[in-house]
Design a protein around this motif. Structure first.
Motif, PDB file in Angstrom:
ATOM      1  N   TYR A 215       1.243  -1.453   0.273  1.00  0.00           N
ATOM      2  CA  TYR A 215       0.243  -0.033  -0.110  1.00  0.00           C
ATOM      3  C   TYR A 215       1.401   1.064  -0.089  1.00  0.00           C
ATOM      4  O   TYR A 215       0.353   1.848   0.409  1.00  0.00           O
ATOM      5  CB  TYR A 215      -1.166   0.174   1.480  1.00  0.00           C
ATOM      6  N   GLY A 216       2.161   1.264  -0.617  1.00  0.00           N
ATOM      7  CA  GLY A 216       2.239   2.324  -0.526  1.00  0.00           C
ATOM      8  C   GLY A 216       3.949   2.850  -0.051  1.00  0.00           C
ATOM      9  O   GLY A 216       4.620   4.345  -0.008  1.00  0.00           O
ATOM     10  N   GLY A 217       3.923   1.824   1.635  1.00  0.00           N
ATOM     11  CA  GLY A 217       4.908   1.729   2.363  1.00  0.00           C
ATOM     12  C   GLY A 217       6.621   1.494   1.786  1.00  0.00           C
ATOM     13  O   GLY A 217       6.953   0.114   1.897  1.00  0.00           O
ATOM     14  N   ASP A 218       6.605   2.200   1.297  1.00  0.00           N
ATOM     15  CA  ASP A 218       8.243   2.971   0.820  1.00  0.00           C
ATOM     16  C   ASP A 218       9.457   2.685   1.475  1.00  0.00           C
ATOM     17  O   ASP A 218      10.352   2.893   0.656  1.00  0.00           O
ATOM     18  CB  ASP A 218       8.475   2.556  -0.512  1.00  0.00           C
ATOM     19  N   ALA A 219       9.063   3.327   2.397  1.00  0.00           N
ATOM     20  CA  ALA A 219      10.490   3.829   3.679  1.00  0.00           C
ATOM     21  C   ALA A 219      11.253   2.942   3.745  1.00  0.00           C
ATOM     22  O   ALA A 219      10.486   1.351   3.937  1.00  0.00           O
ATOM     23  CB  ALA A 219      10.141   4.431   4.177  1.00  0.00           C
ATOM     24  N   THR A 220      12.629   2.832   4.110  1.00  0.00           N
ATOM     25  CA  THR A 220      13.346   2.547   3.983  1.00  0.00           C
ATOM     26  C   THR A 220      14.066   2.520   6.248  1.00  0.00           C
ATOM     27  O   THR A 220      14.034   3.633   6.495  1.00  0.00           O
ATOM     28  CB  THR A 220      14.784   2.323   3.591  1.00  0.00           C
ATOM     29  N   VAL A 221      14.302   1.857   6.664  1.00  0.00           N
ATOM     30  CA  VAL A 221      15.756   1.800   8.012  1.00  0.00           C
ATOM     31  C   VAL A 221      16.666   3.822   7.315  1.00  0.00           C
ATOM     32  O   VAL A 221      16.573   4.223   8.060  1.00  0.00           O
ATOM     33  CB  VAL A 221      16.349   0.853   8.099  1.00  0.00           C
ATOM     34  N   ALA A 222      16.814   3.314   6.470  1.00  0.00           N
ATOM     35  CA  ALA A 222      17.955   4.536   5.887  1.00  0.00           C
ATOM     36  C   ALA A 222      17.036   5.827   5.929  1.00  0.00           C
ATOM     37  O   ALA A 222      17.498   7.216   6.211  1.00  0.00           O
ATOM     38  CB  ALA A 222      18.830   4.964   4.672  1.00  0.00           C
ATOM     39  N   ASP A 223      15.819   5.717   5.809  1.00  0.00           N
ATOM     40  CA  ASP A 223      15.161   7.061   5.702  1.00  0.00           C
ATOM     41  C   ASP A 223      14.685   7.441   7.210  1.00  0.00           C
ATOM     42  O   ASP A 223      14.628   8.702   7.912  1.00  0.00           O
ATOM     43  CB  ASP A 223      13.752   6.489   5.071  1.00  0.00           C
ATOM     44  N   LEU A 224      15.003   6.661   8.179  1.00  0.00           N
ATOM     45  CA  LEU A 224      14.701   6.351   9.324  1.00  0.00           C
ATOM     46  C   LEU A 224      16.380   7.523  10.007  1.00  0.00           C
ATOM     47  O   LEU A 224      16.361   7.511  11.739  1.00  0.00           O
ATOM     48  CB  LEU A 224      14.474   5.753  10.249  1.00  0.00           C
ATOM     49  N   ALA A 225      17.597   7.692   9.562  1.00  0.00           N
ATOM     50  CA  ALA A 225      18.151   7.700  10.092  1.00  0.00           C
ATOM     51  C   ALA A 225      18.673   8.539  10.497  1.00  0.00           C
ATOM     52  O   ALA A 225      18.800   9.388  12.392  1.00  0.00           O
ATOM     53  CB  ALA A 225      19.153   7.268   9.172  1.00  0.00           C
ATOM     54  N   PRO A 226      17.706  10.190  10.070  1.00  0.00           N
ATOM     55  CA  PRO A 226      18.131  11.258  10.867  1.00  0.00           C
ATOM     56  C   PRO A 226      17.245  11.527  12.413  1.00  0.00           C
ATOM     57  O   PRO A 226      17.647  12.293  13.236  1.00  0.00           O
ATOM     58  CB  PRO A 226      16.973  12.321  10.250  1.00  0.00           C
ATOM     59  N   PHE A 227      16.097  11.119  12.010  1.00  0.00           N
ATOM     60  CA  PHE A 227      15.451  10.748  13.532  1.00  0.00           C
ATOM     61  C   PHE A 227      15.671   9.825  14.303  1.00  0.00           C
ATOM     62  O   PHE A 227      16.081  10.462  15.404  1.00  0.00           O
ATOM     63  CB  PHE A 227      14.086   9.737  13.370  1.00  0.00           C
ATOM     64  N   LEU A 228      16.884   9.147  14.234  1.00  0.00           N
ATOM     65  CA  LEU A 228      17.478   8.272  14.961  1.00  0.00           C
ATOM     66  C   LEU A 228      19.392   8.475  15.261  1.00  0.00           C
ATOM     67  O   LEU A 228      19.138   8.396  16.855  1.00  0.00           O
ATOM     68  CB  LEU A 228      18.029   6.565  14.932  1.00  0.00           C
ATOM     69  N   ALA A 229      19.879   9.283  14.986  1.00  0.00           N
ATOM     70  CA  ALA A 229      20.535   9.957  15.010  1.00  0.00           C
ATOM     71  C   ALA A 229      20.994  11.251  16.236  1.00  0.00           C
ATOM     72  O   ALA A 229      21.350  11.623  17.064  1.00  0.00           O
ATOM     73  CB  ALA A 229      21.011  10.632  13.662  1.00  0.00           C
ATOM     74  N   GLY A 230      19.897  11.782  16.473  1.00  0.00           N
ATOM     75  CA  GLY A 230      19.488  12.818  17.163  1.00  0.00           C
ATOM     76  C   GLY A 230      19.738  14.025  16.896  1.00  0.00           C
ATOM     77  O   GLY A 230      20.630  14.257  15.765  1.00  0.00           O
ATOM     78  N   GLY A 231      19.195  14.611  17.346  1.00  0.00           N
ATOM     79  CA  GLY A 231      20.180  16.563  17.468  1.00  0.00           C
ATOM     80  C   GLY A 231      18.864  17.243  16.911  1.00  0.00           C
ATOM     81  O   GLY A 231      18.467  18.246  16.554  1.00  0.00           O
ATOM     82  N   GLY A 232      18.449  16.335  15.539  1.00  0.00           N
ATOM     83  CA  GLY A 232      17.611  17.287  14.666  1.00  0.00           C
ATOM     84  C   GLY A 232      16.541  17.799  15.596  1.00  0.00           C
ATOM     85  O   GLY A 232      15.643  18.446  15.102  1.00  0.00           O
ATOM     86  N   PHE A 233      15.678  17.293  16.446  1.00  0.00           N
ATOM     87  CA  PHE A 233      14.825  17.484  17.062  1.00  0.00           C
ATOM     88  C   PHE A 233      14.904  17.110  18.266  1.00  0.00           C
ATOM     89  O   PHE A 233      14.393  16.667  19.862  1.00  0.00           O
ATOM     90  CB  PHE A 233      13.241  16.182  16.677  1.00  0.00           C
ATOM     91  N   PRO A 234      15.716  18.699  19.045  1.00  0.00           N
ATOM     92  CA  PRO A 234      16.075  19.077  20.308  1.00  0.00           C
ATOM     93  C   PRO A 234      15.000  18.817  21.403  1.00  0.00           C
ATOM     94  O   PRO A 234      15.634  17.903  22.726  1.00  0.00           O
ATOM     95  CB  PRO A 234      16.527  20.205  19.619  1.00  0.00           C
ATOM     96  N   ALA A 235      13.454  18.602  21.085  1.00  0.00           N
ATOM     97  CA  ALA A 235      12.432  18.421  21.971  1.00  0.00           C
ATOM     98  C   ALA A 235      12.249  16.997  22.481  1.00  0.00           C
ATOM     99  O   ALA A 235      11.297  17.114  22.850  1.00  0.00           O
ATOM    100  CB  ALA A 235      11.729  19.636  21.972  1.00  0.00           C
ATOM    101  N   LEU A 236      12.529  16.404  21.321  1.00  0.00           N
ATOM    102  CA  LEU A 236      11.829  15.132  21.299  1.00  0.00           C
ATOM    103  C   LEU A 236      11.851  14.606  22.566  1.00  0.00           C
ATOM    104  O   LEU A 236      13.287  14.103  23.341  1.00  0.00           O
ATOM    105  CB  LEU A 236      12.652  14.729  19.963  1.00  0.00           C
ATOM    106  N   ARG A 237      10.835  14.102  23.051  1.00  0.00           N
ATOM    107  CA  ARG A 237      10.948  12.776  24.481  1.00  0.00           C
ATOM    108  C   ARG A 237       9.695  11.315  23.665  1.00  0.00           C
ATOM    109  O   ARG A 237      10.342  10.962  24.577  1.00  0.00           O
ATOM    110  CB  ARG A 237      10.046  13.936  24.732  1.00  0.00           C
TER     111      ARG A 237
END
Length: 316
Positions: A189-211
């Motif tokens: 159903y169109g879900g073609d994201a990969t783990v590589a696409d998630l890397a910016p979320f996982l690296a931290g720093g991009g969203f400093p207030a994320l809890r």
């Protein structure tokens, strides 16, 4: 489209259906989250724009804090661009708006992957004080990178989330974002994201207030869990949600063998494919430290020609 229901609240306010002609007394503009919808299968021939205009003329728009948009007609045939346009055009009237959710449909109205969305970021640009924003449905959904100073919660519920959308969110500048909840869905159903696409979320720093981080409803949930195991962002979180996907012992073992999770208040792994020994290992590792662990709703497997099939909680 299991496990998906109408929102009962938004921005801490109970959802209230705006029904012209109803004998119910209307609440104060700021007392509820106003649900605006047009039943494509009902008797009324009123279109969404008419319903929307009636709403703005009936309720004090300056006092409205939250809006939930249900069906805007046949949502599987016409996209949400009409809804986005209505919201953008009303920006000088809805001056108190703090929360918006577009696509509040249940299965009887449209399967989640049938809901036709659009580029929803004009809503964020039109409302710089918006604090919560959510969308249900991934078909034709677009989210080019955007900057927003006040957004605290972003929720994307889909049975298949395009990788382009994930990359757009990851590239956005959202310094106040505290809660990010993404349903990745399946490739069918169109879900073609990969783990590589998630890397910016996982690296931290991009969203400093994320809890709170939710990476959910994925057919590659084990890979996500393994990536999270060493992700810098985990240290800043208070809750982590890897639920609703095809999570097996392999992913959970990788998660437990990674960095400590005992600082979390909650770990949500519900709808999973875990064996009891691994589930017990999770409890032993985390519950003594006060971490609330949800491992309810084990998924059902199906075997065919020696191949075991597992499913996400939400797909079509």
């Amino acid at each position: 489209m299991s496990n998906v229901e109408h929102l009962k609240e938004l921005h801490g306010l109970p959802a209230f259906e705006f029904e012209p002609g109803s004998k119910r007394e209307l609440p104060a503009a700021d007392a509820v989250a106003w649900r605006i919808a047009v039943d494509a299968y009902g008797d009324s021939d009123v279109d969404f724009e008419e319903r929307w205009d009636h709403f703005l003329e009936t309720v004090d728009p300056a006092g409205v804090l939250a809006i939930v948009v249900g069906p805007w007609g046949e949502a599987y045939e016409s996209d949400s661009g009409l809804v986005v346009d209505c919201l953008v055009k009303a920006r000088e009237r809805l001056t108190g708006l703090r929360a918006v959710f577009i696509g509040d449909l249940e299965m009887e109205e449209a399967e989640i992957s049938w809901i036709q969305q659009s580029d929803v970021t004009p809503v964020l640009r039109a409302y710089p004080l918006l604090e919560e924003f959510g969308v249900r449905g991934g078909s034709e959904l677009r989210f080019p990178a955007v900057r927003h100073e006040r957004l605290r919660t972003l929720r994307l519920e889909t049975g298949g989330l395009p990788g382009e959308v994930v990359r757009g969110v990851a590239g956005s500048e959202l310094p106040a974002l505290e809660n990010l909840d993404i349903w990745l869905g399946v490739s069918e159903y169109g879900g073609d994201a990969t783990v590589a696409d998630l890397a910016p979320f996982l690296a931290g720093g991009g969203f400093p207030a994320l809890r709170h981080l939710g990476l959910r409803n994925s057919e590659f949930q084990d890979e996500i869990a393994a990536a999270v195991a060493g992700a810098p962002v985990v240290a800043q979180l208070t809750s982590l949600d890897l639920s609703m996907g095809v999570l097996t012992d392999e992913g959970v073992v990788a998660l437990l063998d990674g960095q400590p999770l005992t600082h979390l208040t909650k770990l949500d792994l519900h709808h999973n494919y875990l064996t009891e020994p691994i589930a017990e290992r999770v409890r032993a590792a985390l519950e003594p430290s006060g971490v609330e662990v949800d491992m309810s709703e084990p998924g059902d497997t199906w075997e065919h020609d020696g191949v075991v099939h597992r499913y996400t909680a939400v797909a079509e």
